[in-house]
Design an enzyme around this catalytic site. Structure first.
Site, PDB file in Angstrom:
ATOM      1  N   LYS A 142       0.891  -1.385   0.177  1.00 12.48           N
ATOM      2  CA  LYS A 142       0.201  -0.084  -0.041  1.00 12.48           C
ATOM      3  C   LYS A 142       0.931   1.168  -0.173  1.00 12.48           C
ATOM      4  CE  LYS A 142      -3.955  -2.248   2.061  1.00 12.48           C
ATOM      5  NZ  LYS A 142      -4.692  -2.718   3.447  1.00 12.48           N
ATOM      6  N   GLN A 144      -4.684  -1.408   9.171  1.00 14.78           N
ATOM      7  CA  GLN A 144      -4.632  -2.559   8.877  1.00 14.78           C
ATOM      8  C   GLN A 144      -5.171  -3.693   9.765  1.00 14.78           C
ATOM      9  OE1 GLN A 144      -3.585  -3.217   5.583  1.00 14.78           O
ATOM     10  NE2 GLN A 144      -4.244  -5.405   5.948  1.00 14.78           N
ATOM     11  N   ASP A 168     -10.798   3.110   4.088  1.00 19.75           N
ATOM     12  CA  ASP A 168     -11.167   1.671   4.041  1.00 19.75           C
ATOM     13  C   ASP A 168     -12.868   1.511   4.111  1.00 19.75           C
ATOM     14  OD1 ASP A 168      -9.488  -0.320   3.644  1.00 19.75           O
ATOM     15  OD2 ASP A 168      -8.762  -0.275   5.527  1.00 19.75           O
TER      16      ASP A 168
END
Ligand code: GUN
Length: 281
Positions: A53, A97, A120
């Site tokens: 990422k 994450q 997200d």
């Protein structure tokens, strides 16, 4: 023989668009779009995802700042970090994450992120908007990427029977909602589903998101269907999807490989969410 859906190629087109937007933002605002990446603990798969990422941010002119916390981090420390990032005007998107260490209340952390910086799309407000069919800048990245891959085949989703195997908050539930809002008829299957194969055989679009190596075999797939493999199952011998690729590709019309299918799309969508969030300030 199925056509292979090239997730890397589709993701790379999207990343070009993202970079153009990030460049425009920088010209306009005099600073780069900023993404904060938070990882806690030492899950080896997470380390790979986070590294990828961050690399993708660099390629798209997005400034990333990383926060690597050890596995003993407390709920309060994580909350305070999220609060500081929420307040930082150079940060447009925050990514935590998953998975977080077991002792952390994951939902509480995800919903501490400002819904305006929810790269997200896991915040309860953005997840709720998706379920209500309301417009939101932040939709979960993997499901968004899957829709793009399906659309890349040119097949019309409307009226198709889509079968989703898996009911997680990060893939199964949101992809079911997105398919529904694209007018598919959607069936969600899971570990307690009876006669899974009987259902999957009726799927025009089959999304496998369970985390079980090669669960979906050729005899479970309808001829000519679109098969999307979200699995990332690592063992000593390599990385495997939830779909037995070699067998299923003989039957399906389109299939995503692992790696090189859904994975690159998740990252592209994360960057697109981040830039969209920044541009709409
Ligand atoms: N862990 C597995 N998939 C994801 C994802 O899409 N986002 C985050 N933050 N963590 C994950």
């Amino acid at each position: 023989m199925a056509e292979i859906i090239d997730g890397k190629a589709v993701a790379s087109r999207i990343k070009e668009e993202v970079k153009a937007c990030a460049d425009r933002f920088e010209k306009l605002k005099g600073r780069k779009v900023g993404l904060a990446v938070v990882k806690a603990g030492d899950d080896p798969a997470s380390a790979i995802y986070v590294r990828n990422k961050i690399k993708a941010c660099e390629a798209c002119n997005i400034s990333s700042s990383s926060y690597y916390l050890d596995g003993n981090v407390t709920q309060l420390e994580l909350t305070e970090l999220i609060d500081a990032l929420n307040a930082d005007s150079n940060i447009d998107g925050i990514l935590v994450q998953l998975p977080l260490p077991k002792h952390i209340d994951e939902r509480a952390v995800l919903s501490r992120i400002s819904p305006e910086k929810d790269a997200d799309g896991f915040h309860v407000v953005n997840a709720g908007k998706l379920f209500l069919g309301e417009k939101t800048k932040f939709v979960a990245c993997t499901p968004c990427g899957i829709i793009e891959l399906i659309k890349s085949t040119g097949v019309d989703i409307r009226g198709k029977h889509a079968v989703v195997v898996g009911r997680s908050n990060i893939v199964g539930k949101p992809i079911a909602m997105l398919l529904l809002s694209n007018d598919a008829t959607v069936t969600v299957c899971h570990s307690r589903t009876k006669d899974l194969a009987e259902i999957t055989r009726t799927a025009d679009i089959l999304v496998a998101a369970v985390g079980k190596k090669h669960l979906i075999t050729a005899d479970m797939v309808k001829a000519g269907s679109i098969v999307i493999d979200v699995g990332m199952n690592r063992d000593e011998s390599g990385l495997y999807g939830d779909v037995d690729f070699d067998g299923v590709k003989q039957v399906a019309g389109y299939i995503t490989p692992v790696p090189g299918g859904v994975g690159p799309m998740t990252i592209a969508m994360l960057l697109r969410n981040t830039v969209n969030g920044a541009l709409d300030e």
